[in-house]
Design a protein around this motif. Structure first.
Motif, mmCIF file in Angstrom:
data_model
loop_
_atom_site.group_PDB
_atom_site.id
_atom_site.type_symbol
_atom_site.label_atom_id
_atom_site.label_comp_id
_atom_site.label_asym_id
_atom_site.label_seq_id
_atom_site.Cartn_x
_atom_site.Cartn_y
_atom_site.Cartn_z
ATOM 1 N N ASN A 75 -74.194 59.390 63.919
ATOM 2 C CA ASN A 75 -75.604 59.036 63.926
ATOM 3 C C ASN A 75 -75.988 58.844 65.394
ATOM 4 O O ASN A 75 -75.848 57.757 65.934
ATOM 5 C CB ASN A 75 -75.831 57.758 63.114
ATOM 6 C CG ASN A 75 -77.289 57.497 62.855
ATOM 7 O OD1 ASN A 75 -78.074 58.429 62.704
ATOM 8 N ND2 ASN A 75 -77.669 56.239 62.787
ATOM 9 N N GLY A 76 -76.390 59.941 66.040
ATOM 10 C CA GLY A 76 -76.560 59.911 67.485
ATOM 11 C C GLY A 76 -75.196 59.720 68.120
ATOM 12 O O GLY A 76 -74.263 60.448 67.818
ATOM 13 N N THR A 77 -75.035 58.698 68.938
ATOM 14 C CA THR A 77 -73.754 58.473 69.607
ATOM 15 C C THR A 77 -72.825 57.550 68.816
ATOM 16 O O THR A 77 -71.726 57.244 69.263
ATOM 17 C CB THR A 77 -73.982 57.863 71.004
ATOM 18 O OG1 THR A 77 -74.689 56.624 70.856
ATOM 19 C CG2 THR A 77 -74.739 58.822 71.900
ATOM 20 N N LYS A 78 -73.253 57.089 67.650
ATOM 21 C CA LYS A 78 -72.454 56.155 66.850
ATOM 22 C C LYS A 78 -71.939 56.838 65.576
ATOM 23 O O LYS A 78 -72.339 57.941 65.250
ATOM 24 C CB LYS A 78 -73.296 54.928 66.501
ATOM 25 C CG LYS A 78 -73.746 54.169 67.744
ATOM 26 C CD LYS A 78 -74.549 52.962 67.407
ATOM 27 C CE LYS A 78 -74.953 52.225 68.675
ATOM 28 N NZ LYS A 78 -75.629 50.971 68.377
ATOM 29 N N VAL A 79 -71.035 56.144 64.878
ATOM 30 C CA VAL A 79 -70.544 56.612 63.585
ATOM 31 C C VAL A 79 -71.155 55.709 62.517
ATOM 32 O O VAL A 79 -71.236 54.481 62.687
ATOM 33 C CB VAL A 79 -68.999 56.569 63.508
ATOM 34 C CG1 VAL A 79 -68.513 56.959 62.122
ATOM 35 C CG2 VAL A 79 -68.395 57.497 64.564
ATOM 36 N N LEU A 80 -71.591 56.317 61.416
ATOM 37 C CA LEU A 80 -72.273 55.598 60.345
ATOM 38 C C LEU A 80 -71.634 55.930 59.003
ATOM 39 O O LEU A 80 -71.360 57.095 58.708
ATOM 40 C CB LEU A 80 -73.749 55.999 60.316
ATOM 41 C CG LEU A 80 -74.606 55.515 59.152
ATOM 42 C CD1 LEU A 80 -74.806 54.007 59.210
ATOM 43 C CD2 LEU A 80 -75.959 56.212 59.160
ATOM 44 N N VAL A 81 -71.410 54.899 58.206
ATOM 45 C CA VAL A 81 -71.008 55.046 56.810
ATOM 46 C C VAL A 81 -72.183 54.545 55.986
ATOM 47 O O VAL A 81 -72.662 53.421 56.197
ATOM 48 C CB VAL A 81 -69.748 54.221 56.479
ATOM 49 C CG1 VAL A 81 -69.414 54.325 55.001
ATOM 50 C CG2 VAL A 81 -68.575 54.659 57.331
ATOM 51 N N TYR A 82 -72.667 55.374 55.067
ATOM 52 C CA TYR A 82 -73.832 55.006 54.253
ATOM 53 C C TYR A 82 -73.534 55.245 52.785
ATOM 54 O O TYR A 82 -73.040 56.311 52.413
ATOM 55 C CB TYR A 82 -75.057 55.838 54.662
ATOM 56 C CG TYR A 82 -76.280 55.479 53.861
ATOM 57 C CD1 TYR A 82 -77.052 54.378 54.208
ATOM 58 C CD2 TYR A 82 -76.644 56.205 52.741
ATOM 59 C CE1 TYR A 82 -78.161 54.026 53.462
ATOM 60 C CE2 TYR A 82 -77.756 55.861 51.987
ATOM 61 C CZ TYR A 82 -78.506 54.769 52.353
ATOM 62 O OH TYR A 82 -79.599 54.413 51.605
ATOM 63 N N GLY A 83 -73.819 54.261 51.960
ATOM 64 C CA GLY A 83 -73.638 54.416 50.522
ATOM 65 C C GLY A 83 -74.784 53.803 49.752
ATOM 66 O O GLY A 83 -75.293 52.738 50.120
ATOM 67 N N GLU A 84 -75.191 54.497 48.719
ATOM 68 C CA GLU A 84 -76.284 54.040 47.869
ATOM 69 C C GLU A 84 -75.855 54.240 46.418
ATOM 70 O O GLU A 84 -75.339 55.293 46.056
ATOM 71 C CB GLU A 84 -77.530 54.873 48.177
ATOM 72 C CG GLU A 84 -78.795 54.322 47.650
ATOM 73 C CD GLU A 84 -80.013 55.092 48.175
ATOM 74 O OE1 GLU A 84 -81.100 54.798 47.683
ATOM 75 O OE2 GLU A 84 -79.871 55.979 49.033
ATOM 76 N N ILE A 85 -76.041 53.209 45.600
ATOM 77 C CA ILE A 85 -75.717 53.293 44.181
ATOM 78 C C ILE A 85 -76.909 52.750 43.415
ATOM 79 O O ILE A 85 -77.368 51.631 43.667
ATOM 80 C CB ILE A 85 -74.429 52.518 43.837
ATOM 81 C CG1 ILE A 85 -73.246 53.152 44.590
ATOM 82 C CG2 ILE A 85 -74.177 52.497 42.331
ATOM 83 C CD1 ILE A 85 -71.947 52.422 44.488
ATOM 84 N N SER A 86 -77.432 53.555 42.496
ATOM 85 C CA SER A 86 -78.601 53.192 41.691
ATOM 86 C C SER A 86 -79.768 52.771 42.572
ATOM 87 O O SER A 86 -80.423 51.759 42.327
ATOM 88 C CB SER A 86 -78.260 52.098 40.689
ATOM 89 O OG SER A 86 -77.258 52.535 39.817
ATOM 90 N N SER A 87 -80.010 53.542 43.619
ATOM 91 C CA SER A 87 -81.103 53.383 44.586
ATOM 92 C C SER A 87 -81.022 52.094 45.399
ATOM 93 O O SER A 87 -81.964 51.750 46.097
ATOM 94 C CB SER A 87 -82.482 53.524 43.923
ATOM 95 O OG SER A 87 -82.790 52.397 43.146
ATOM 96 N N SER A 88 -79.896 51.382 45.332
ATOM 97 C CA SER A 88 -79.713 50.185 46.161
ATOM 98 C C SER A 88 -78.710 50.494 47.264
ATOM 99 O O SER A 88 -77.626 51.002 46.992
ATOM 100 C CB SER A 88 -79.167 49.023 45.320
ATOM 101 O OG SER A 88 -80.100 48.642 44.346
ATOM 102 N N GLU A 89 -79.091 50.183 48.486
ATOM 103 C CA GLU A 89 -78.180 50.381 49.610
ATOM 104 C C GLU A 89 -77.045 49.380 49.468
ATOM 105 O O GLU A 89 -77.261 48.175 49.425
ATOM 106 C CB GLU A 89 -78.923 50.145 50.914
ATOM 107 C CG GLU A 89 -78.076 50.338 52.145
ATOM 108 C CD GLU A 89 -78.875 50.032 53.387
ATOM 109 O OE1 GLU A 89 -78.575 49.001 54.012
ATOM 110 O OE2 GLU A 89 -79.796 50.808 53.712
ATOM 111 N N VAL A 90 -75.822 49.885 49.362
ATOM 112 C CA VAL A 90 -74.672 49.000 49.212
ATOM 113 C C VAL A 90 -73.771 49.021 50.441
ATOM 114 O O VAL A 90 -73.023 48.085 50.673
ATOM 115 C CB VAL A 90 -73.853 49.319 47.947
ATOM 116 C CG1 VAL A 90 -74.659 49.018 46.685
ATOM 117 C CG2 VAL A 90 -73.370 50.751 47.936
#
Length: 190
Positions: A75-90
């Motif tokens: 994510n640009g110069t960083k590393v990102l972990v993204y997870g979403e379950i049932s439209s909620s950011e977890v």
């Protein structure tokens, strides 16, 4: 899950068994498993050399739909972990550390294990063998034994999201996806 990787040419600055992704081409690898795997525990590992250190680019994504997905990306110069379950950011873990050396190969390992009793151990990120514990943004509300979108019979992709968006620019080598086991970076060699 196996994602095929083709040979490279080390004499031209690439790594043997690497694949070059050009974000202008929107190239990516995709696989839809024929049967469901372990949705609680998995490990993704690979070596990455960035073509552009300012662009964002998805390294791995598993998506059921827009409300149920997990991805791991620059994510640009960083590393990102993204997870979403049932439209909620977890899960939203963005590193404080930056990765902006275009000559460097980075070994990244992303582990999901919702069977862990401690919430902070349910998603782990390692860079070059060291666990990242400092995040500029940190949300991790995965429940104990939560099923994730990973290892469903929906599309999984490497190098972009499952519809080709968010393409990665750079090299990838020795990509491994382990279903049902939380592995350490040392399990993948040097």
């Amino acid at each position: 899950m196996v994602f095929p990787i083709v040979g490279g040419n080390e004499s031209k600055g690439t790594q043997q068994n690497s694949l070059r992704f050009n974000n202008d081409d929107s190239a990516y690898l995709s696989r839809t498993p024929s049967s469901e795997g372990n949705r609680k525990t998995s490990t993704f590992s690979g070596w990455f050399k960035r073509g552009s250190v300012t662009d964002s680019g998805i390294l791995f994504e598993a998506r059921i739909d827009n409300d149920n997905r997990f991805d791991f990306r620059f994510n640009g110069t960083k590393v990102l972990v993204y997870g979403e379950i049932s439209s909620s950011e977890v899960v939203y873990l963005e590193t404080s550390q930056v990765f902006r050396d275009p000559a460097a190969w980075y070994h990244l390992v992303f582990v999901v294990d919702t069977t862990q009793g401690t919430q902070s151990n349910r998603v782990k990120l390692y860079v070059n063998g060291s666990q990242i514990t400092s995040f500029s943004t940190s949300t991790n509300s995965l429940s104990s034994n939560q099923d994730t979108p990973i290892n469903t019979t929906n599309a999984h992709s490497v190098g972009a999201n499952t519809s080709g968006g968010g393409p990665y620019d750079g090299y990838m080598a020795d990509i491994h996806f382990i279903d049902g086991t939380a592995k350490a970076p040392t399990d993948f060699g040097e």
